[in-house]
Design an enzyme around this catalytic site. Structure first.
Site, PDB file in Angstrom:
ATOM      1  N   LYS A 116       0.812  -1.216   0.000  1.00 15.27           N
ATOM      2  CA  LYS A 116       0.000   0.000   0.000  1.00 15.27           C
ATOM      3  C   LYS A 116       0.848   1.269   0.000  1.00 15.27           C
ATOM      4  CE  LYS A 116      -4.341  -1.691   1.924  1.00 15.27           C
ATOM      5  NZ  LYS A 116      -4.079  -3.104   1.704  1.00 15.27           N
ATOM      6  N   GLU A 200      -2.472   7.706   7.413  1.00 18.37           N
ATOM      7  CA  GLU A 200      -2.950   8.717   6.488  1.00 18.37           C
ATOM      8  C   GLU A 200      -4.136   9.461   7.093  1.00 18.37           C
ATOM      9  OE1 GLU A 200      -3.943   6.543   2.997  1.00 18.37           O
ATOM     10  OE2 GLU A 200      -5.882   5.882   3.757  1.00 18.37           O
ATOM     11  N   GLU A 275      -9.657   1.205  -5.506  1.00 21.91           N
ATOM     12  CA  GLU A 275     -10.528   1.683  -4.446  1.00 21.91           C
ATOM     13  C   GLU A 275     -10.223   3.150  -4.147  1.00 21.91           C
ATOM     14  OE1 GLU A 275     -11.078  -0.808  -1.137  1.00 21.91           O
ATOM     15  OE2 GLU A 275     -11.238  -2.639  -2.332  1.00 21.91           O
ATOM     16  N   GLU A 292      -6.199   2.156  -2.590  1.00 22.93           N
ATOM     17  CA  GLU A 292      -5.400   0.978  -2.899  1.00 22.93           C
ATOM     18  C   GLU A 292      -5.941   0.336  -4.171  1.00 22.93           C
ATOM     19  OE1 GLU A 292      -6.041  -2.444  -0.326  1.00 22.93           O
ATOM     20  OE2 GLU A 292      -7.806  -1.459   0.503  1.00 22.93           O
TER      21      GLU A 292
END
Length: 670
Positions: A116, A200, A275, A292
């Site tokens: 990721k 994040e 996504e 991701e």
């Protein structure tokens, strides 16, 4: 084209792949663990191979065993399903070295998107919008606290290799980071073999929208519209729909083109999903950010199939065989609306705790004959994707999903109505299940308006789920049904041979107590009246029936079961216990003494079967209400158990590493 396909997965996705393979004339091979020896996917396959014991780490996650099974059976391709192994670059490379085709993207693309942290860097370079955050490695909890503070709360902590809602924690402050960072690392290591975590910014009022891609090995990549997956619990998707009620054609095009650009940048082919997190507060349609890319088939793929008429599994197989897609972007259809509900083995009335056990009864609603018709039909249709059968076991070793219920209709309102009706007709007994909860979501005014965010469940059910609210009209109908069923039961009882005296006529007048309210019900040859009002109802009930179909102002399907002094009636997202007494007997019920439940707050009780991963206190320790006392792992998720009240630990009855049964006492307070 391939001759024999091995499906390196289990449950409903294994059955799903096999159905398409058989339709294509391809022989199938199933692999299984000891827990799945009699599962439907094993019985459906032409051949099957045992992998090992029940734990996935000793069976389905062992790439060498799957490759050996392919060699033994002569399979010339392997489909990973939803990806026990599909995100592992080494497995895709091992397939190539073994001369077995991998039905999925190339290894380099898996590697690029499986991480990721690196995938966000690639997305940014490809011109894709990304969420602000920290993508470097985080050494320890103190550093995580500092980084989270710099980004600004709330933040999301995610395992770098995570997915499926696992290895994710939302933090609103420093304490959340300190409690959740190490747990996120452990979940990432346990589930994916990688304990790296990134942090994040958490987008508030967020919507989770994803773009389905399909590409071939000749450079053709198209997007197959979007799916809305905002209804989530603990970051695990619960409801998905296609298209999204929020996305405009302009927004769809922008999202799709960015997703294709990312896929092209890493040389992607096969099915994949980009996504996105979307700001629901941004009405311009430009506030979407890359989360991701899942380099595999997604659980929610049926809703895309239903609105496009495409079989994604077939396309994946043909792409793996080197065939071109055969269509371009302008040929992709968007026909009608599809909604998918995930039926889970979890108890929403007990805080959504995982549930295991035997499927004593499993009878899904009747399905349409052509679930992939791809348009043309204007009548709503129902599709059930499952991999279980009546009498089977829901095991603690795997994901708690039992089935997927998919409905299609020309409009969103039609698809929602079809879901409500299908959920009412879904018989599932044994483990706890979330059918009532799913129906409640479908009926919720906010859901029906399309005002969705990923916080929907937490915001609308802050105190847990207690059943969908029932209006007065529904309760009146249920009272009538209960009295009608009681009359039928009494009529049957009076016909038993060998009774002393003359046969009595069944009572006509009843008092039905439901929802805390007494209803006077009269059942006669002329009809049914409740509280003096005649009801225009048509229904039938024979003692032993499990379903009652009611036709009146609206059509109702009611699951009915005998209960003490009455019936349990389940419909429209809730179970209602109706006490039914003859009118001459009912007044005496007021003299019955209520039984008081014992106080269990001094015990820490395991709410589900699972493994005690950590115990944070010992005998003699003082604890405060809300303090974390233990961590129990169940169905691949860690659950923190907290003290209900302040006290001192009197005794401890379990230790870290113990396997616990539901309701087993872990410790006692004094």
């Amino acid at each position: 084209m391939f001759k024999k396909i091995l499906v390196a997965n289990r449950g409903e996705i294994a059955c799903r792949v096999m159905r398409t393979a058989k339709a294509m004339g391809i022989k199938t091979v199933a692999v299984y663990s000891d827990a799945d020896v009699r599962s439907p996917h094993v019985l459906m396959a032409d051949e099957s191979v045992r992998l090992g014991p029940a734990p996935a780490a000793e069976s389905y996650l062992k790439a060498e065993l799957i490759l050996l099974a392919a060699k033994e059976t002569g399979a010339d391709c392997i489909h990973p399903g939803y990806g026990f192994l599909s995100e592992r670059e080494s497995f895709a490379r091992a397939c190539a070295e073994a001369g077995v085709a991998f039905v999925g993207p190339p290894p380099a693309a898996i590697a690029a998107m499986g991480d990721k942290i690196e995938s966000k860097k690639l997305a940014k370079a490809a011109g894709v919008n990304v969420v602000p955050g920290y993508l470097g490695e985080i050494a320890d909890t103190d550093e995580a606290v500092r980084i989270a503070g710099d980004i600004g709360y709330p933040v999301m902590m995610k395992a770098s290799a995570g997915g499926g809602g696992k290895g994710m924690r939302l933090a609103y402050g420093e304490q959340d980071v300190r409690e959740g960072f190490e747990a996120t690392k452990r979940e990432g290591l346990a589930s994916f073999g990688d304990d790296r975590v990134f942090i994040e910014k958490f987008i508030e009022s967020p919507r989770h929208i994803e773009i389905q891609l399909i590409g071939d090995q000749h450079g053709n990549i198209v997007y197959l519209n979007e799916r809305e997956c905002s209804i989530q619990r603990r970051h695990q998707k619960v409801v998905e729909e296609a298209p999204s009620p929020f996305v405009t054609p302009k927004m769809r095009k922008a999202m799709g083109e960015q997703a294709v650009a990312l896929a092209r940048a890493v040389g992607y082919y096969s099915a994949g999903t980009v996504e996105l997190i979307v700001s629901g507060a941004d009405t311009t349609g430009e506030g979407f950010y890359f989360l991701e890319m899942n380099t595999r088939l997604q659980v929610e793929h049926p809703v895309t199939e239903e609105i496009t008429g495409l079989d994604l599994v077939e396309l994946m197989i043909r792409v793996a065989a080197g065939e071109p897609l055969g269509f371009a972007q302008d040929a992709v259809k968007l026909n009608g609306w599809a909604i998918e509900n995930r039926v889970y083995a979890e108890d929403p009335y007990r805080g959504f705790l995982p549930s295991i056990g035997r499927l004593v009864r499993y009878n899904p609603p009747e399905t349409s004959p052509l679930p992939l018709a791809g348009g043309g039909a204007e009548e709503p249709r129902v599709r059930v994707d499952d991999g279980v059968r009546e009498g089977g076991e829901v095991s603690m070793f795997y994901d708690p999903m039992i089935a997927k219920l998919i409905t299609w209709a020309p409009t969103r309102d039609g698809a929602v109505a079809a879901q409500i009706a299908a959920l009412d007709a879904f018989e599932l007994e044994g483990p706890g299940n979330n059918i009532d909860f799913l129906s409640a979501i479908m009926q919720h005014p906010r859901f029906q308006s399309g005002a969705l965010t990923t916080g929907f469940i937490a915001e609308e059910y802050p105190d847990g789920f207690h059943g969908a609210p029932a209006d007065a009209a529904l309760l009146t109908t249920l009272a009538a049904v209960a009295a009608f069923a009681a009359t039928a039961e009494a009529d049957r009882a009076r016909r038993i041979d060998g009774q002393l005296g003359r046969r009595l006529r069944p009572p006509a007048d009843w008092v039905v107590t439901i929802g805390g309210t007494d209803h006077d019900v009269c059942v006669s040859t002329d009809g049914i009246s409740v509280d003096g009002e005649e009801l225009d109802l048509s229904l039938e009930y024979t003692p032993g029936d499990r379903m009652v179909m009611v036709e009146g102002d609206e059509h109702l399907t009611i699951r009915i079961a005998k209960a003490r002094a009455g019936f349990r009636l389940t419909t429209r997202g809730a179970s209602h216990v109706a006490r039914v007494l003859p009118a001459r007997v009912a007044p005496y019920a007021a003299h019955l003494i209520e039984k008081v439940a014992p106080d269990l707050s001094k015990f820490l009780i395991c709410p589900m079967p699972g493994l005690l991963v950590r115990l944070d206190v010992a005998a003699g320790d003082r604890v405060e209400a809300g303090q974390a006392l233990a961590v129990v792992e169940a169905m691949k998720m860690e659950n923190i158990l907290r003290a209900e009240k302040t006290g001192v630990v009197k005794s401890v009855s379990a230790a870290a590493g113990d396997s616990l049964a539901v309701d087993q006492v872990i410790l006692e307070l004094e």
